[in-house]
Design an enzyme around this catalytic site. Structure first.
Site, PDB file in Angstrom:
ATOM      1  NE  ARG A  35      39.199  75.815 104.704  1.00 22.70           N
ATOM      2  CZ  ARG A  35      38.281  75.705 103.754  1.00 22.70           C
ATOM      3  NH1 ARG A  35      37.024  75.972 104.026  1.00 22.70           N
ATOM      4  NH2 ARG A  35      38.606  75.354 102.526  1.00 22.70           N
ATOM      5  CB  THR A  75      44.403  66.999 100.143  1.00 22.39           C
ATOM      6  OG1 THR A  75      44.479  67.822  98.976  1.00 22.39           O
ATOM      7  CG2 THR A  75      44.939  67.773 101.339  1.00 22.39           C
ATOM      8  CE  LYS A 112      47.830  71.693  98.453  1.00 19.74           C
ATOM      9  NZ  LYS A 112      46.977  72.623  97.695  1.00 19.74           N
ATOM     10  CE  LYS A 117      45.683  71.289 102.558  1.00 19.03           C
ATOM     11  NZ  LYS A 117      45.806  72.619 101.913  1.00 19.03           N
ATOM     12  CG  ASP A 123      49.021  73.981 101.363  1.00 16.95           C
ATOM     13  OD1 ASP A 123      49.595  75.010 101.777  1.00 16.95           O
ATOM     14  OD2 ASP A 123      47.863  73.982 100.918  1.00 16.95           O
ATOM     15  CD  GLU A 157      49.620  75.121  97.838  1.00 17.20           C
ATOM     16  OE1 GLU A 157      48.551  75.733  97.715  1.00 17.20           O
ATOM     17  OE2 GLU A 157      49.746  73.905  97.557  1.00 17.20           O
ATOM     18  CG  ASP A 162      47.183  78.820  97.801  1.00 17.97           C
ATOM     19  OD1 ASP A 162      46.450  79.526  97.071  1.00 17.97           O
ATOM     20  OD2 ASP A 162      46.739  77.857  98.448  1.00 17.97           O
ATOM     21  CE  LYS A 222      44.036  76.782  96.436  1.00 13.33           C
ATOM     22  NZ  LYS A 222      44.117  76.751  97.920  1.00 13.33           N
ATOM     23  CB  SER A 270      39.445  73.848  94.090  1.00  9.24           C
ATOM     24  OG  SER A 270      39.502  72.641  94.851  1.00  9.24           O
ATOM     25  CB  ILE A 312      35.977  72.234 100.655  1.00  8.24           C
ATOM     26  CG1 ILE A 312      37.256  71.948 101.427  1.00  8.24           C
ATOM     27  CG2 ILE A 312      35.059  71.009 100.696  1.00  8.24           C
ATOM     28  CD1 ILE A 312      38.061  70.788 100.896  1.00  8.24           C
ATOM     29  CG  ASP A 355      44.987  70.494  95.235  1.00 17.04           C
ATOM     30  OD1 ASP A 355      44.701  69.312  95.503  1.00 17.04           O
ATOM     31  OD2 ASP A 355      44.982  71.408  96.091  1.00 17.04           O
ATOM     32  CG  ASP A 366      41.988  66.599  96.550  1.00 16.79           C
ATOM     33  OD1 ASP A 366      41.754  67.809  96.382  1.00 16.79           O
ATOM     34  OD2 ASP A 366      42.668  66.176  97.512  1.00 16.79           O
TER      35      ASP A 366
END
Length: 369
Positions: A24, A135, A160, A162, A191, A219, A244, A268, A296, A298, A321, A323
């Site tokens: 997303r 991230t 981290k 993506k 991730d 991840e 995850d 999470k 977490s 967002i 994590d 941020d």
């Protein structure tokens, strides 16, 4: 101490930069905020963002669960017998983990205040401060390298990154560019957000190992339900693999741990349904000798404060994590954790230490009772 009222608020804060993953793109942090008020005036805070592609929760479903299910269930109940409260919440409806997390963290906030302790000390008191990663969103290899450099210049030493979007060759090029830009000393975590198939994940990770890109962990390389694929990747690579989206509840963690499907687990609160279940996952992982990360969605500083206090209380939570609040254009909470570059200070205030919320980011609120 009895629960006197439960209120919900709809909030929204724009991000200063779009957050992009294989699943997303987010430009505005939407959230449902929960305020629990007790008969002695104690106030506890919680929140839940809608993350349709992971938890299946929406703003409306979260608010409905809290207003229509949890509120009539909890008003008038005592915080003293807290196990009864969490049992009632869990049994009241299946899944809806984000809504459960919001009310869970608000209750824990109140309970820790009753004990006159910061929440992390009430839960175990293992750490007083944490270091978060930052991230790097999915973009072109050149843009990601530039973003990585900026975050390092801002004081972060763990990134981290993506991946999992487009093709593997592009993902490898992304990491090559980033590593060249930031040098060998910075820790890189990857991730894929379920973006790869098992065999292509093995090919990609092995190639990065051959190139000496020095990846700390990988991840969720495969789909959440594909535990056999996750195990295949774990067994055929040297890089530690973290589960995850495959792990929501302690039952999921046990399945992953029994299979040896992953080397690490990312907890999470929005997946677990809150701190109560998250503690079970951490303790279970500890029995198997497995370390955890706490991350977490967002979220604003309300949810991240709760997650940070939980993470700081568990010895086998070794990676953080947190941020998300740094990505936002404003701060919805007054109080809570404080950031000093990559360092998070938990503070000494009882509970979460959140005093109030910033009305400028509130779109709508419910009645209190």
């Amino acid at each position: 101490m009895q629960i006197q009222s439960i209120e919900t608020f709809r909030g929204a804060i724009p991000l200063h930069t779009p957050f992009k993953t294989a699943l997303r793109t987010v430009t505005v942090a939407e959230t449902i905020i929960v305020k629990v008020t007790c008969d002695d005036g104690t106030v506890g805070w919680g929140e839940a963002p809608p993350t349709h592609v992971i938890t299946g929760d929406s703003m409306s479903s979260i608010q409905y669960a809290i207003e229509a299910i949890f509120k009539p269930l909890l008003i008038g109940e005592s915080l003293i017998a807290r196990e009864q409260l969490f049992e009632k919440i869990e049994k009241s409806m299946v899944r809806n983990t984000s809504a459960k997390a919001a009310i869970d963290m608000a209750l824990y906030d109140c309970i820790a205040q009753l004990a006159k302790l910061p929440l992390h000390q009430f839960l175990g008191g293992y750490h007083e401060r944490l270091e978060t990663d930052y991230t790097v969103s999915v973009n072109s290899p050149e843009d990601m390298a530039a973003d990585a450099r900026k975050y390092i210049n801002d004081g972060f030493s763990v990134l981290k990154i993506k991946v999992g979007k487009n093709d593997i060759a592009t993902d490898i090029e992304r990491i090559k560019k980033v590593r060249k830009e930031i040098g060998p000393k910075v820790v890189i975590r990857l991730d894929a957000n379920q973006g790869w198939q098992a065999k292509e994940a093995v090919r990609a990770i092995r190639k990065m190992e051959e190139l000496g890109l020095d990846i700390e962990l990988m991840e969720q390389p495969v789909k959440a339900h594909d535990l056999e694929g996750l195990k295949y990747v774990t067994n055929h690579t040297e890089t530690p693999i973290m589960a995850d989206e495959s792990v929501f509840l302690a039952h999921d963690a046990k399945q992953v741990l029994d299979m040896g499907a992953a080397d690490l687990i990312n907890i999470k609160l929005m997946k677990a349904g809150g701190i109560h279940e998250a503690i079970k996952i951490a303790k279970l992982s500890s029995i198997y000798g497995v370390d955890c990360m706490v991350g977490s969605m967002i979220e604003t500083k309300i949810g991240i404060t709760a997650a940070a206090h939980f993470a700081a209380s568990q010895p086998n939570v070794t990676r953080y994590d947190f941020d998300a609040p740094l990505m936002l254009k404003g701060d919805i909470a007054n109080g809570g954790i404080t950031y000093h570059g990559s360092t998070i200070e938990l503070g000494n205030e009882p509970g979460l230490g959140i005093k109030s919320i910033n009305d400028s980011f509130i779109l709508e609120e419910s009645a209190g009772n």
